[in-house]
Design an enzyme around this catalytic site. Structure first.
Site, short mmCIF file in Angstrom:
data_model
loop_
_atom_site.label_atom_id
_atom_site.label_comp_id
_atom_site.label_asym_id
_atom_site.label_seq_id
_atom_site.Cartn_x
_atom_site.Cartn_y
_atom_site.Cartn_z
N LEU A 1 0.83 -1.20 0.00
CA LEU A 1 0.00 0.00 0.00
C LEU A 1 0.86 1.25 0.00
O LEU A 1 0.54 2.25 -0.66
CB LEU A 1 -0.94 -0.01 1.21
CG LEU A 1 -1.87 1.20 1.37
CD1 LEU A 1 -2.74 1.40 0.13
CD2 LEU A 1 -2.73 1.04 2.62
N LYS A 2 1.97 1.23 0.71
CA LYS A 2 2.87 2.40 0.75
C LYS A 2 3.39 2.73 -0.64
O LYS A 2 3.48 3.91 -1.02
CB LYS A 2 4.03 2.13 1.71
CG LYS A 2 5.03 3.30 1.83
CD LYS A 2 4.40 4.53 2.43
CE LYS A 2 5.35 5.73 2.44
NZ LYS A 2 6.42 5.61 3.42
#
Length: 291
Positions: free
Chosen positions: A169-170
């Site tokens: 997700l980062k």
């Protein structure tokens, strides 16, 4: 009656030192390791190896810049995994590749410790105000165990999914962030080359709803010519490189992000320790030189 817990920091740069300040105020004791052996004020003390920090801490929090730094601090006879106690909690807030996050989680399982990949979204201002967004990967029980710490350093925790999901997700978030900044930089460059008044242009963009608050902050920095590092160009370019590799492994076409990676490589070459918004300054200089 509660017993004070000790948090051992692996890496103690601009982000980690600000997290530590909030945790100390909340009653945690802190230890730290940095490759340089140096640190800031407020931390109880620094130890010479990651293994020693891990052996004396109840919780280990890693905040290092890349895969190589993570490997150097986690593995080997002086690494965290050599010193950490069974059933300890290891929080990896570093922005690293999904493969590095997965490998650490697997190694942690073998040592019978709980590893959570939990990179944070936000720069030094958010770290200073304890308003980071925590992007956590792991099972429900692990996240619940870490939640008291997350609550002291961030405003919200997003449970991204199983282990490794936080790292993935980062990359999505930072890819979008980098692409937005590149578009802003190119738009500003056109406006200046076309003869628009500089102050008017920067001020007008600050009023536009289409531009995120994050990018408005970068526009203000560029207007002032102040690229003090909130998120250094070298780290932004590193995250874009990781995203390109991750996307290629899944055969996801990402031509826009590939071009942005090249733009951020230019920014890193120009001023790797400056804030990544220096790309706006680089583009401004290019059109000024053409004038």
């Amino acid at each position: 009656m509660t017993t004070q817990q000790t948090i051992g920091f692996i890496g103690f740069g601009a982000m980690a030192s600000r997290m530590a300040a909030h945790l100390e105020k909340a009653g945690y004791a802190t230890l730290a390791y940095t490759p340089s052996g140096k640190g800031g004020d407020g931390v109880t003390h620094f130890l010479p190896t990651p293994a020693e920090v891990a052996s004396k801490a109840d919780i280990v929090l890693a905040c290092v810049p890349d895969d190589e730094a993570l490997a150097a601090s986690m593995y080997g006879p002086q690494g965290v995994l050599a010193g950490i106690k069974a059933d300890s909690l290891l929080l990896n807030t570093s922005s690293v590749s999904p493969e590095a996050a997965d490998a650490l989680q697997k190694a942690g399982q073998e040592k019978k410790i709980c590893v959570i990949d939990c990179p944070v979204s936000g720069s030094t201002p958010e770290a200073a105000s304890a308003s980071l967004v925590i992007l956590a990967g792991g099972d429900d029980a692990a996240i619940a165990r870490a939640q008291p710490i997350f609550d002291k350093i961030g405003r919200i925790t997003i449970h991204a999914g199983p282990s490794g999901s936080g790292a993935r997700l980062k990359l999505v978030i930072n890819g979008i962030m980098g692409a937005g900044l590149a578009a802003v930089a190119e738009g500003i460059a056109y406006g200046l080359a076309a003869g628009l008044d500089r102050s008017m242009l920067f001020d007008a963009l600050d009023e536009m709803a289409v531009i995120s608050p994050h990018h408005k902050r970068k526009i203000k920095m560029a207007k002032a010519g102040d690229f003090s590092p909130q998120f250094p160009a070298r780290l932004m370019q590193k995250d874009m490189r990781l995203l390109m590799d991750a996307a290629a492994r899944l055969a996801v076409p990402a031509p826009t992000l590939a071009a942005v990676t090249q733009q951020l490589s230019l920014a890193r070459r120009a001023a790797e320790d400056a804030d990544y918004s220096v790309l706006i300054g680089v583009m401004e200089k290019i059109v000024a030189n053409d004038a």
